[in-house]
Design a protein around this motif. Structure first.
Motif, PDB file in Angstrom:
ATOM      1  N   GLU A 103       0.794  -1.235   0.000  1.00 16.77           N
ATOM      2  CA  GLU A 103       0.000   0.000   0.000  1.00 16.77           C
ATOM      3  C   GLU A 103       0.826   1.286   0.000  1.00 16.77           C
ATOM      4  O   GLU A 103       0.495   2.231  -0.701  1.00 16.77           O
ATOM      5  N   THR A 104       1.921   1.343   0.745  1.00 18.75           N
ATOM      6  CA  THR A 104       2.708   2.575   0.791  1.00 18.75           C
ATOM      7  C   THR A 104       3.335   2.865  -0.575  1.00 18.75           C
ATOM      8  O   THR A 104       3.229   3.982  -1.094  1.00 18.75           O
ATOM      9  N   GLY A 105       3.951   1.874  -1.161  1.00 22.63           N
ATOM     10  CA  GLY A 105       4.536   2.043  -2.495  1.00 22.63           C
ATOM     11  C   GLY A 105       3.475   2.364  -3.528  1.00 22.63           C
ATOM     12  O   GLY A 105       3.691   3.207  -4.414  1.00 22.63           O
ATOM     13  N   LEU A 106       2.335   1.719  -3.406  1.00 29.66           N
ATOM     14  CA  LEU A 106       1.249   1.978  -4.348  1.00 29.66           C
ATOM     15  C   LEU A 106       0.778   3.429  -4.239  1.00 29.66           C
ATOM     16  O   LEU A 106       0.551   4.090  -5.253  1.00 29.66           O
ATOM     17  N   CYS A 107       0.668   3.932  -3.028  1.00 27.88           N
ATOM     18  CA  CYS A 107       0.253   5.336  -2.838  1.00 27.88           C
ATOM     19  C   CYS A 107       1.275   6.288  -3.442  1.00 27.88           C
ATOM     20  O   CYS A 107       0.900   7.265  -4.103  1.00 27.88           O
ATOM     21  N   MET A 108       2.538   6.006  -3.213  1.00 34.03           N
ATOM     22  CA  MET A 108       3.586   6.885  -3.740  1.00 34.03           C
ATOM     23  C   MET A 108       3.562   6.901  -5.267  1.00 34.03           C
ATOM     24  O   MET A 108       3.764   7.939  -5.882  1.00 34.03           O
ATOM     25  N   TYR A 143       1.718  12.023  -0.135  1.00 32.64           N
ATOM     26  CA  TYR A 143       2.350  11.868   1.183  1.00 32.64           C
ATOM     27  C   TYR A 143       1.344  11.579   2.285  1.00 32.64           C
ATOM     28  O   TYR A 143       1.644  10.836   3.228  1.00 32.64           O
ATOM     29  N   LEU A 144       0.135  12.128   2.177  1.00 35.19           N
ATOM     30  CA  LEU A 144      -0.910  11.790   3.136  1.00 35.19           C
ATOM     31  C   LEU A 144      -1.244  10.307   3.045  1.00 35.19           C
ATOM     32  O   LEU A 144      -1.344   9.617   4.069  1.00 35.19           O
ATOM     33  N   LEU A 150       1.723   4.111   6.611  1.00 36.20           N
ATOM     34  CA  LEU A 150       2.930   3.910   7.414  1.00 36.20           C
ATOM     35  C   LEU A 150       2.671   4.082   8.911  1.00 36.20           C
ATOM     36  O   LEU A 150       3.212   3.344   9.722  1.00 36.20           O
ATOM     37  N   ALA A 151       1.854   5.050   9.258  1.00 39.73           N
ATOM     38  CA  ALA A 151       1.653   5.344  10.682  1.00 39.73           C
ATOM     39  C   ALA A 151       0.541   4.489  11.282  1.00 39.73           C
ATOM     40  O   ALA A 151       0.823   3.430  11.840  1.00 39.73           O
TER      41      ALA A 151
END
Length: 192
Positions: A103-108, A143-144, A150-151
């Motif tokens: 998910e984090t990589g996908l968002c970026m 970034y949101l 991430l958080a």
């Protein structure tokens, strides 16, 4: 009951003092006032609290609240946040047709301003892409979105017990709700 009596004690003392100092009619009026004060103390407390906005969970984006609500009702805050985050991630994957990246990589990648290429579509806000506002929204969403996973999501998924207060967990759900709205608002841009 004892706590209510203790809270009422100063008022009762004032009533008794005034009874000693006043005539019968005045005393009766004072007693009625005192009883009114006692009857309305809880309402005064509720109505005299600072008027601040609240976050009603049932107004969050449906992707978030529909998954979180049953767990929230069971006071499983950590699980509610995790379930909501998983649903937002699943919806993002479905919208982009991508299940090959976390998910984090996908968002970026999804909100990146670079042009899309084969197998890596992008999410785009409407508007003039040459304006600072458009670019700020695109970067901010990127970034949101990454931060939301991430958080709170990673903490909820990888810790046995997270000591979030109700307010903290609600704020995490609110962040996921904002993210869900951004994802839904964007259109998918694919490589041509």
């Amino acid at each position: 009951m004892y706590e209510q009596l203790r809270r009422a004690e100063p008022t009762v003392k004032q009533i008794l003092q005034r009874l000693d100092m006043a005539g019968e009619d005045m005393a009766r009026d004072q007693v009625h006032r005192g009883l009114g004060i006692l009857a309305d103390m809880d309402e005064w407390t509720a109505r005299l609290e600072p008027d601040a906005p609240t976050l009603p969970g049932d107004q969050f984006h449906p992707w978030v609240w529909e998954r979180a609500a049953p767990l929230w009702d069971a006071e499983a805050r950590q699980d509610a946040v995790l379930a909501a985050a998983r649903t937002v991630n699943r919806r993002l994957q479905q919208k982009l047709g991508r299940h090959d990246i976390g998910e984090t990589g996908l968002c970026m990648q999804a909100f990146d301003m670079k042009d899309p290429f084969a197998g890596k579509p992008r999410l785009r806000f409407d508007g003039d892409r040459n304006t600072p506002t458009w670019r700020a929204r695109q970067d901010g969403a990127k970034y949101l979105a990454a931060g939301a996973f991430l958080a709170p999501r990673n903490v909820a998924a990888h810790e046995d017990a997270v000591p979030w207060t109700e307010q903290e967990a609600l704020e995490h759900l609110a962040t996921l709700s904002v993210l869900a709205r951004l994802i839904e608002e964007c259109t998918v841009e694919r490589a041509t």
